[in-house]
Design an enzyme around this catalytic site. Sequence first.
Site, PDB file in Angstrom:
ATOM      1  N   HIS A   1      38.790  42.384  28.259  1.00  0.00           N
ATOM      2  CA  HIS A   1      38.940  43.829  28.141  1.00  0.00           C
ATOM      3  C   HIS A   1      39.010  44.222  26.663  1.00  0.00           C
ATOM      4  CE1 HIS A   1      40.558  44.228  32.363  1.00  0.00           C
ATOM      5  NE2 HIS A   1      40.957  42.991  32.127  1.00  0.00           N
TER       6      HIS A   1
ATOM      7  N   GLU B   1      43.127  41.317  26.823  1.00  0.00           N
ATOM      8  CA  GLU B   1      42.745  42.531  26.104  1.00  0.00           C
ATOM      9  C   GLU B   1      42.505  42.182  24.643  1.00  0.00           C
ATOM     10  OE1 GLU B   1      42.319  45.665  27.083  1.00  0.00           O
ATOM     11  OE2 GLU B   1      43.450  45.901  28.946  1.00  0.00           O
TER      12      GLU B   1
ATOM     13  N   HIS C   1      35.225  43.487  31.657  1.00  0.00           N
ATOM     14  CA  HIS C   1      35.682  44.579  32.517  1.00  0.00           C
ATOM     15  C   HIS C   1      34.492  45.465  32.897  1.00  0.00           C
ATOM     16  CE1 HIS C   1      39.226  47.584  33.227  1.00  0.00           C
ATOM     17  NE2 HIS C   1      38.820  47.030  34.327  1.00  0.00           N
TER      18      HIS C   1
END
Length: 193
Positions: A36, A124, A163
């Site tokens: 992500h 992330e 993602h």
Amino acid sequence: MEEKQPHSGWWENARKVESPNCDTRPEGEVSLLVIHAISLPPGQFSGTAIEALFTNQLEGKEHPFFAEISHLRVSAHLLIRRDGECVQFVDTDQRAWHAGRSCWWDAHHGKWRTALNDFSVGIELEGDDVTPYSKAQYNALIEAFVWLMARYPQLDTSRITSHAYVAPLRKTDPGPAFDWAYFYQRLRARTER
């Protein structure tokens, strides 16, 4: 005599900041990495807003965008900052709330799978669709993935996705700024040592 703690899904190379936004994996399977990107506010890096979001402490009044998202209950297993610092929010043996509505073609099982949070790790990268990611971030991502592969035998380089790929109508991250060719080249060099 002191008992040894069982080996856990907390990476020793990451700073630990526990998120309440997690729960038990239904099957205990970990077989997918979802990459992500996040920046809060959008397009701005550094600061504590990402950690605040993942720990339910984001103040809506601090920025207009924060007011739109402060109610969300989301998390990721790891965050990799621009300088390569890793922050871990959720034990990788637990289910983090990162993928949302999504699906992925599992070539090993020959079927589409949903509920990706059940069996994936979410990482992330501090970034956005247009700003190139730093070498420190690629290095940290590779080291995190090497650690994950050693921990979870079902993970391999064919089980990495974005993602954007698993939620194409909702998400674009990590975006065109993420250099997949460079990432895989560096990952192969690291894993073939």
